[in-house]
Scaffold this motif. Structure first.
Motif, PDB file in Angstrom:
ATOM      1  N   ALA A 115      23.753 -25.023-100.426  1.00 52.98           N
ATOM      2  CA  ALA A 115      24.238 -24.023 -99.483  1.00 52.98           C
ATOM      3  C   ALA A 115      25.675 -24.347 -99.075  1.00 52.98           C
ATOM      4  N   GLU A 116      26.257 -23.441 -98.327  1.00 54.16           N
ATOM      5  CA  GLU A 116      27.571 -23.659 -97.718  1.00 54.16           C
ATOM      6  C   GLU A 116      27.423 -23.508 -96.206  1.00 54.16           C
ATOM      7  N   THR A 117      28.090 -24.359 -95.452  1.00 58.88           N
ATOM      8  CA  THR A 117      28.033 -24.247 -93.988  1.00 58.88           C
ATOM      9  C   THR A 117      28.473 -22.858 -93.554  1.00 58.88           C
ATOM     10  N   PRO A 151      27.196 -31.640 -91.521  1.00 52.03           N
ATOM     11  CA  PRO A 151      25.882 -31.338 -92.111  1.00 52.03           C
ATOM     12  C   PRO A 151      24.903 -32.510 -92.109  1.00 52.03           C
ATOM     13  N   LEU A 152      25.382 -33.737 -92.309  1.00 51.95           N
ATOM     14  CA  LEU A 152      24.456 -34.868 -92.380  1.00 51.95           C
ATOM     15  C   LEU A 152      23.735 -35.079 -91.051  1.00 51.95           C
ATOM     16  N   ALA A 171      21.168 -32.599 -93.694  1.00 50.43           N
ATOM     17  CA  ALA A 171      21.554 -32.480 -95.104  1.00 50.43           C
ATOM     18  C   ALA A 171      21.610 -33.861 -95.748  1.00 50.43           C
ATOM     19  N   ASP A 172      21.418 -33.898 -97.062  1.00 57.44           N
ATOM     20  CA  ASP A 172      21.498 -35.160 -97.804  1.00 57.44           C
ATOM     21  C   ASP A 172      22.903 -35.441 -98.309  1.00 57.44           C
ATOM     22  N   PHE A 173      23.637 -34.375 -98.626  1.00 55.66           N
ATOM     23  CA  PHE A 173      25.024 -34.503 -99.078  1.00 55.66           C
ATOM     24  C   PHE A 173      25.877 -33.463 -98.364  1.00 55.66           C
ATOM     25  N   SER A 174      27.062 -33.864 -97.949  1.00 58.29           N
ATOM     26  CA  SER A 174      28.074 -32.945 -97.465  1.00 58.29           C
ATOM     27  C   SER A 174      29.269 -33.046 -98.412  1.00 58.29           C
ATOM     28  N   VAL A 175      29.699 -31.899 -98.913  1.00 58.85           N
ATOM     29  CA  VAL A 175      30.761 -31.874 -99.922  1.00 58.85           C
ATOM     30  C   VAL A 175      31.962 -31.107 -99.384  1.00 58.85           C
TER      31      VAL A 175
END
Length: 241
Positions: free
Chosen positions: A78-80, A119-120, A124-128
């Motif tokens: 997803a995207e924030t 996000p974390l 979330a597991d990953f924030s990119v």
């Protein structure tokens, strides 16, 4: 948590997906509102190796819950703040859905930046991040960042960077670090300007709809984004479209 830097935002998305160990037959359940190049990466690169990409409306949690239960994906993506319709994702709820079915959640946080979104902390597991955008801030550097929870394998993420070639150059790193120093100042002013622009456009007869976080769901925006604002981007649909 820890972070690994890459040569571009797309290299960072690729690394986060690869770190989830998706293989032939794995399903990635992606938000229907994603950056076009992310869909191309999923379909044209991962798809050739047998990874299946399905989409869902991540703002319809009941639909998302049902599709996750049905498809049993390895990853939710997803995207924030979505590109380009600027929908805000309820990361906390989406993370709960992902984890209840054994999936990992990757969130592209580029449009929020770490100044507005974390996000974390919401599960979330990953924030990119595409560091090319807000983190750099001067349109003179290309880069990407993956922030992962400690439960993930940092040597794996480092190894993906080296083996695939998405290594951030020293000069690009210098430019991005310079931009980070003014991130707060820039975001404060840009979000202030964006809110004023969204308000003005909403009163313009030539504009059919204004897309700006907080207009349609202010409670969700306040829950996910800090600073009591909707971010620095505005998009519109013309009235005659």
């Amino acid at each position: 948590s820890f972070a690994v830097a890459y040569g571009s935002g797309m290299a960072a998305i690729h690394a986060a997906l690869a770190a989830c160990e998706i293989t032939a037959g794995s399903v990635v359940l992606a938000s229907q509102d994603l950056y076009g190049a992310t869909f191309d990466l999923l379909n044209k690169i991962f798809g050739t190796y047998g990874v299946v990409t399905k989409t869902a409306d991540f703002n319809n949690l009941e639909e998302l819950r049902a599709k996750t239960a049905e498809l049993k994906p390895r990853v939710l993506l997803a995207e924030t703040i979505s590109n380009p319709l600027l929908k805000v994702c309820d990361i906390e709820e989406v993370a709960a859905i992902a984890h209840a079915h054994g999936a990992k959640l990757i969130v592209d946080n580029t449009f929020a930046s770490p100044y507005l979104g974390r996000p974390l902390t919401l599960g979330a597991d990953f924030s990119v991040h595409s560091a090319t955008k807000y983190l750099s801030g001067h349109a003179d550097a290309t880069g990407g960042i993956v922030i992962a929870k400690d439960a993930f394998d940092k040597p794996m993420l480092d190894g993906i960077k080296k083996l695939v070639g998405g290594v951030l150059s020293v000069w690009e790193a210098h430019h991005i670090l310079r931009g980070v120093k003014t991130l707060a100042l820039r975001m404060d002013k840009q979000t202030e300007n964006a809110a004023k622009l969204a308000e003005a456009l909403s009163k313009n007869a030539a504009v059919g709809k204004v897309f700006y976080p907080g207009i349609d769901d202010p409670d969700l925006t306040a829950k996910i984004l800090s600073g009591n604002c909707g971010g620095a981007l505005v998009s519109i649909r013309l009235a005659n479209d």
